[in-house]
Enzyme design. Structure first.
Site, PDB file in Angstrom:
ATOM      1  N   SER A   1       0.813  -1.213   0.000  1.00 27.84           N
ATOM      2  CA  SER A   1       0.000   0.000   0.000  1.00 27.84           C
ATOM      3  C   SER A   1       0.851   1.269   0.000  1.00 27.84           C
ATOM      4  O   SER A   1       0.360   2.350  -0.314  1.00 27.84           O
ATOM      5  CB  SER A   1      -0.941   0.024   1.210  1.00 27.84           C
ATOM      6  OG  SER A   1      -1.878  -1.026   1.139  1.00 27.84           O
TER       7      SER A   1
ATOM      8  N   GLY B   1      -4.369  -1.939  -0.731  1.00 27.78           N
ATOM      9  CA  GLY B   1      -3.571  -1.663  -1.916  1.00 27.78           C
ATOM     10  C   GLY B   1      -3.367  -0.172  -2.105  1.00 27.78           C
ATOM     11  O   GLY B   1      -3.996   0.648  -1.439  1.00 27.78           O
TER      12      GLY B   1
ATOM     13  N   CYS C   1      -9.526  -1.910   3.703  1.00 29.64           N
ATOM     14  CA  CYS C   1      -8.752  -0.802   3.169  1.00 29.64           C
ATOM     15  C   CYS C   1      -9.152  -0.487   1.727  1.00 29.64           C
ATOM     16  O   CYS C   1     -10.238   0.026   1.495  1.00 29.64           O
ATOM     17  CB  CYS C   1      -7.261  -1.112   3.300  1.00 29.64           C
ATOM     18  SG  CYS C   1      -6.215   0.359   3.193  1.00 29.64           S
ATOM     19  N   PHE C   2      -8.328  -0.805   0.737  1.00 30.11           N
ATOM     20  CA  PHE C   2      -8.697  -0.557  -0.651  1.00 30.11           C
ATOM     21  C   PHE C   2      -9.960  -1.337  -1.011  1.00 30.11           C
ATOM     22  O   PHE C   2     -10.802  -0.877  -1.777  1.00 30.11           O
ATOM     23  CB  PHE C   2      -7.541  -0.971  -1.570  1.00 30.11           C
ATOM     24  CG  PHE C   2      -7.455  -0.177  -2.842  1.00 30.11           C
ATOM     25  CD1 PHE C   2      -7.181   1.174  -2.817  1.00 30.11           C
ATOM     26  CD2 PHE C   2      -7.632  -0.788  -4.070  1.00 30.11           C
ATOM     27  CE1 PHE C   2      -7.083   1.916  -3.992  1.00 30.11           C
ATOM     28  CE2 PHE C   2      -7.534  -0.064  -5.243  1.00 30.11           C
ATOM     29  CZ  PHE C   2      -7.264   1.291  -5.210  1.00 30.11           C
TER      30      PHE C   2
ATOM     31  N   GLN D   1     -12.927   0.653  -0.190  1.00 25.17           N
ATOM     32  CA  GLN D   1     -13.194   1.694  -1.171  1.00 25.17           C
ATOM     33  C   GLN D   1     -13.822   1.114  -2.443  1.00 25.17           C
ATOM     34  O   GLN D   1     -14.733   1.705  -3.025  1.00 25.17           O
ATOM     35  CB  GLN D   1     -11.895   2.438  -1.484  1.00 25.17           C
ATOM     36  CG  GLN D   1     -11.324   3.166  -0.276  1.00 25.17           C
ATOM     37  CD  GLN D   1      -9.859   3.514  -0.422  1.00 25.17           C
ATOM     38  OE1 GLN D   1      -9.283   3.444  -1.512  1.00 25.17           O
ATOM     39  NE2 GLN D   1      -9.221   3.887   0.689  1.00 25.17           N
TER      40      GLN D   1
ATOM     41  N   ASN E   1      -3.530   2.457   6.894  1.00 22.01           N
ATOM     42  CA  ASN E   1      -2.625   2.991   5.891  1.00 22.01           C
ATOM     43  C   ASN E   1      -3.436   3.316   4.651  1.00 22.01           C
ATOM     44  O   ASN E   1      -3.597   2.484   3.765  1.00 22.01           O
ATOM     45  CB  ASN E   1      -1.518   1.981   5.558  1.00 22.01           C
ATOM     46  CG  ASN E   1      -0.678   2.440   4.382  1.00 22.01           C
ATOM     47  OD1 ASN E   1      -0.691   3.609   4.013  1.00 22.01           O
ATOM     48  ND2 ASN E   1       0.053   1.511   3.780  1.00 22.01           N
TER      49      ASN E   1
ATOM     50  N   HIS F   1      -6.844  -2.298   8.965  1.00 22.59           N
ATOM     51  CA  HIS F   1      -6.158  -3.581   8.763  1.00 22.59           C
ATOM     52  C   HIS F   1      -6.360  -4.512   9.962  1.00 22.59           C
ATOM     53  O   HIS F   1      -5.577  -4.470  10.917  1.00 22.59           O
ATOM     54  CB  HIS F   1      -4.663  -3.336   8.560  1.00 22.59           C
ATOM     55  CG  HIS F   1      -4.327  -2.649   7.272  1.00 22.59           C
ATOM     56  ND1 HIS F   1      -3.754  -3.306   6.217  1.00 22.59           N
ATOM     57  CD2 HIS F   1      -4.500  -1.378   6.873  1.00 22.59           C
ATOM     58  CE1 HIS F   1      -3.569  -2.460   5.209  1.00 22.59           C
ATOM     59  NE2 HIS F   1      -4.030  -1.275   5.595  1.00 22.59           N
TER      60      HIS F   1
ATOM     61  N   GLU G   1      -5.698  -7.581  10.167  1.00 19.94           N
ATOM     62  CA  GLU G   1      -4.623  -8.574  10.317  1.00 19.94           C
ATOM     63  C   GLU G   1      -3.531  -8.036  11.237  1.00 19.94           C
ATOM     64  O   GLU G   1      -2.796  -8.802  11.861  1.00 19.94           O
ATOM     65  CB  GLU G   1      -4.042  -8.956   8.953  1.00 19.94           C
ATOM     66  CG  GLU G   1      -3.040  -8.005   8.367  1.00 19.94           C
ATOM     67  CD  GLU G   1      -3.660  -6.713   7.872  1.00 19.94           C
ATOM     68  OE1 GLU G   1      -2.919  -5.739   7.683  1.00 19.94           O
ATOM     69  OE2 GLU G   1      -4.890  -6.668   7.666  1.00 19.94           O
TER      70      GLU G   1
END
Length: 381
Positions: A51, A230, A258-259, A262, A300, A352, A354
């Site tokens: 990312s 990503g 995350c990505f 989106q 992130n 995230h 994880e």
């Protein structure tokens, strides 16, 4: 005296602000978007997170490299950051797992960095002015000359980067213990810990490239679909968005992070926008609106979903709503899609779960994905 301590380096931002320091890592020059991350640990995971592709990362923690680099904590096969900025690099690493110094690792992979600058002043500047293009050089030490090259670089808005970090071909991460489910994970910049967290829960994970077609996904006969984190602008992800729409039409259980959050938002008809300076670190507070629980999360991202916080949105696939929000700035941190009967069909979060490295407050989301696939399987049988 080491090269890092003796070679001059220069960092210049696109608005002309310049910082003089010394080389850290490889010599040469590099360009990218200047951002900062607030994690006080986990620099190895940060560096190898896809990312961060095409970003010059500033560590707000002043002392970096004290535990060296090991062979176990990488989140991918290489360092992805475009450049690295630290204040006070460790002279000697001290950790029983360390195999080499961080400086040596940066040099080996050609990552140009700078040390010895006031990273607090740089962070405050980025918070006030926003993330921006930047360059680091040991070859050009004239701020005006380096600025001219910085201004030639493309901005992050409009950048299609998932295709540059995705796996070249599909691979499988087998379930640990008894296999319960099969999941297709679309790799938009996936971190290695993510399929591991699913494998720990009895999931066989088929990681497919970002270019995978609907036919290739369905050929795996998955119980669920996952889309990863990503880099880049989510407005450029036409193929993953179209693919997710097709999968939602088939009522495939979905989990995105995350990505992937989106992409989920865009598939539901929502917009995305660029944040002023983004959320990066392992100490970001998020509210789960369903439970009232506050989670400390690893994040992130430089873009976010544009959705009404207190209104539900009707989509072709069901009713969408915001499930999680940031307690720092009220940015959307999660989405949920429910059917007419009120059952959850798909969900995503902007952070995230994880959490490598980072807090484990959000690990339950992988269990929630298992429960979603189990309930879908029960209804189908």
């Amino acid at each position: 005296m080491s090269q890092a301590a003796s070679t001059a380096a220069l960092l210049v931002l696109e608005d002309g602000r310049a910082f003089a320091g010394t080389s850290y890592g490889a010599t040469g020059e590099t360009f990218g978007e200047a951002v900062f991350t607030t994690g006080m640990t986990g620099y190895q995971e940060t560096l190898t997170d896809p990312s961060y592709h095409r970003q010059i990362v500033t560590q707000t923690a002043p002392h970096i490299g004290n535990t060296g680099v090991n062979d176990e904590d990488d989140e991918s096969h290489r360092i992805w950051v475009a450049g690295y900025v630290v204040r006070d690099p460790a002279r000697v690493p001290s950790n029983w797992r360390a195999k080499r110094t961080l400086d040596d690792q940066l040099k080996a992979q050609g990552i140009v960095g700078i040390s010895g600058i006031d990273t607090r002043a740089l962070t405050r500047h980025l918070r006030e002015r926003g993330a921006m293009r930047a360059g680091i050089s040991t070859e050009i030490l004239d701020p005006a000359a380096l600025l001219a090259k910085v201004l030639e670089q493309p901005p992050m808005v409009g950048a299609d980067l998932a295709s540059e970090v995705t796996a070249a071909e599909a691979y499988v991460v087998p379930a640990e213990g008894e296999k319960r489910f099969t999941v297709v994970a679309l790799d938009l910049g996936i971190k290695s810990m993510t399929p591991k967290r699913m494998a720990e829960r009895g999931i066989e994970v088929h990681v497919l490239p970002a270019t995978a077609t609907l036919e290739e996904v369905l050929a795996v006969n998955p119980d669920g679909i996952f889309m990863s984190n990503g880099p880049g602008d989510p407005e450029t992800t036409e193929h993953p968005t179209t693919l997710l729409k097709q999968l939602l039409e088939q009522n495939k259980p979905y989990f995105g992070i995350c990505f992937g959050n989106q992409v989920f938002g865009r598939a539901l008809g929502l917009g995305t926008f660029k944040l002023k300076y983004g959320h990066r670190g392992i100490n970001q507070p998020v509210l789960d609106r369903a439970t009232g629980k506050v989670e400390i999360t690893a994040q992130n991202h430089g873009f976010a979903v544009d959705a009404p916080i207190d209104e539900k949105v009707e989509t072709p696939y069901g009713t969408a709503e915001v499930s999680h929000v940031s307690l720092n700035d009220n940015v959307v941190e999660g989405l949920k899609l429910t059917g007419r009967d009120g059952r959850v069909l798909a969900f995503s979060v902007q952070y995230h779960p994880e959490a490598a490295a980072g807090p484990h407050d959000s690990a339950y989301l992988f269990d929630r994905f298992v429960e979603l696939m189990a309930s879908t399987s029960e209804r189908a049988s």
